[in-house]
Write a protein that holds these residues in place. Structure first.
Motif, PDB file in Angstrom:
ATOM      1  N   GLY A 165       2.109 -29.872  11.469  1.00 36.44           N
ATOM      2  CA  GLY A 165       1.110 -29.059  12.146  1.00 36.44           C
ATOM      3  C   GLY A 165       0.940 -29.464  13.602  1.00 36.44           C
ATOM      4  O   GLY A 165       0.840 -28.613  14.491  1.00 36.44           O
ATOM      5  N   PHE A 168       2.256 -26.413  16.119  1.00 38.88           N
ATOM      6  CA  PHE A 168       1.200 -25.754  16.895  1.00 38.88           C
ATOM      7  C   PHE A 168       1.093 -26.343  18.303  1.00 38.88           C
ATOM      8  O   PHE A 168       0.567 -25.685  19.204  1.00 38.88           O
ATOM      9  CB  PHE A 168      -0.120 -25.831  16.145  1.00 38.88           C
ATOM     10  CG  PHE A 168      -0.149 -24.960  14.912  1.00 38.88           C
ATOM     11  CD1 PHE A 168      -0.209 -23.587  15.032  1.00 38.88           C
ATOM     12  CD2 PHE A 168      -0.088 -25.517  13.645  1.00 38.88           C
ATOM     13  CE1 PHE A 168      -0.219 -22.769  13.902  1.00 38.88           C
ATOM     14  CE2 PHE A 168      -0.096 -24.719  12.509  1.00 38.88           C
ATOM     15  CZ  PHE A 168      -0.164 -23.336  12.636  1.00 38.88           C
ATOM     16  N   THR A 223      -3.511 -28.744  12.657  1.00 38.47           N
ATOM     17  CA  THR A 223      -3.481 -27.578  13.545  1.00 38.47           C
ATOM     18  C   THR A 223      -4.353 -27.794  14.774  1.00 38.47           C
ATOM     19  O   THR A 223      -3.935 -27.509  15.901  1.00 38.47           O
ATOM     20  CB  THR A 223      -3.963 -26.319  12.799  1.00 38.47           C
ATOM     21  OG1 THR A 223      -3.141 -26.126  11.650  1.00 38.47           O
ATOM     22  CG2 THR A 223      -3.896 -25.100  13.686  1.00 38.47           C
TER      23      THR A 223
END
Length: 265
Positions: A120, A124, A164
């Protein structure tokens, strides 16, 4: 909890709540690098209250205007820019609220893996780099449309995936929609207020059910440190990205993700 643990956890919470670097990744790192036990739900609640107090105090003037205009729009006084912004913050919160209610248990049980956090951070982070370099524009938060708010709100729901970063994904979405860096960050921070309220409210309910004994001095000190570090983070982050941009945070995410892969692969 000893005082070093209180200070470190409070500062980590205050900083990572608003920097686009993922608080979940850092909360994984703390026990990896120390032999500290779980800090307990009451302390988590205190840290969330501190972060909430910081963002509300920082944006107090904007929030007063938004609240008054939003209240006026409810009784037929029309929609000005502040009322629209308030409505966009409310509507952008709905997707993450629904996703949290539906998927919270599955995410808590199945997705807290350091490897998922690492991927993540990297994936991201690269998307944030692309948005910052290629798609940022000149629009500010008062020029958002309903479509923009809903799209940023849908992006915010992705923050339930560990690694994230809630601020990271909402800033990324705002940049992709043509907002400038400071406006993207400001809207992300305003969106954090109802999210922190919801998350903190769930923790408070769980704490009330547990009826556990708490150490009030520890909670007050932790909450104050979280509030101070969060306030300073918001202030200096907005000034920093105006001059430098998002790329230092992207590099940090990539390095942290690579380190987690090296540790846990």
């Amino acid at each position: 909890m000893d005082w070093l643990q209180v200070v470190v956890l409070a500062i980590v919470q205050g900083l990572t709540e608003f920097l686009p670097v993922s608080s979940s990744a850092h909360l994984i790192l703390v026990p990896v690098l120390t032999d500290w036990g779980d800090q307990g739900l009451a302390f988590d609640v205190a840290l969330h209250i501190g972060s909430l107090a910081a963002v509300v105090f920082y944006f107090r003037q904007e929030l007063v205007k938004m609240t008054l205009s939003w209240s006026g729009s409810l009784v037929g006084r029309g929609m000005d820019a502040d009322a629209r912004l308030a409505w966009w913050v409310v509507l952008a919160t709905i997707p993450v609220g629904l996703a949290g209610l539906i998927f919270h248990d599955d995410i808590a049980e199945r997705m807290r893996s350091p490897l998922i956090i690492a991927f993540g951070l990297i994936a991201f982070g690269l998307l944030l780099a692309y948005a910052d370099l290629r798609h940022r524009g000149r629009r500010d938060e008062y020029q958002l449309t309903l479509r923009d708010a809903l799209l940023i709100g849908l992006a915010q729901a992705l923050a339930l995936i560990p690694g994230t970063s809630r601020s990271g994904i909402t800033i990324t979405a705002a940049l992709l929609l043509g907002m400038n860096r400071e406006a993207a960050a400001r809207f992300s921070f305003l969106m954090s207020i109802p999210v922190i309220v919801m998350a903190g409210g769930m923790e408070v309910l769980a704490l009330v059910r547990d009826a556990a004994e708490v150490e009030w001095v520890t909670l007050v000190v932790g909450g104050l440190l979280s509030a101070i570090s969060a306030y300073l983070c918001i202030h200096y982050f907005l000034a920093f990205i105006k001059r430098v941009g998002m790329q230092p945070f992207v590099i940090y995410r990539l390095l942290l993700g690579a380190w987690l892969l090296w540790l846990f692969w």
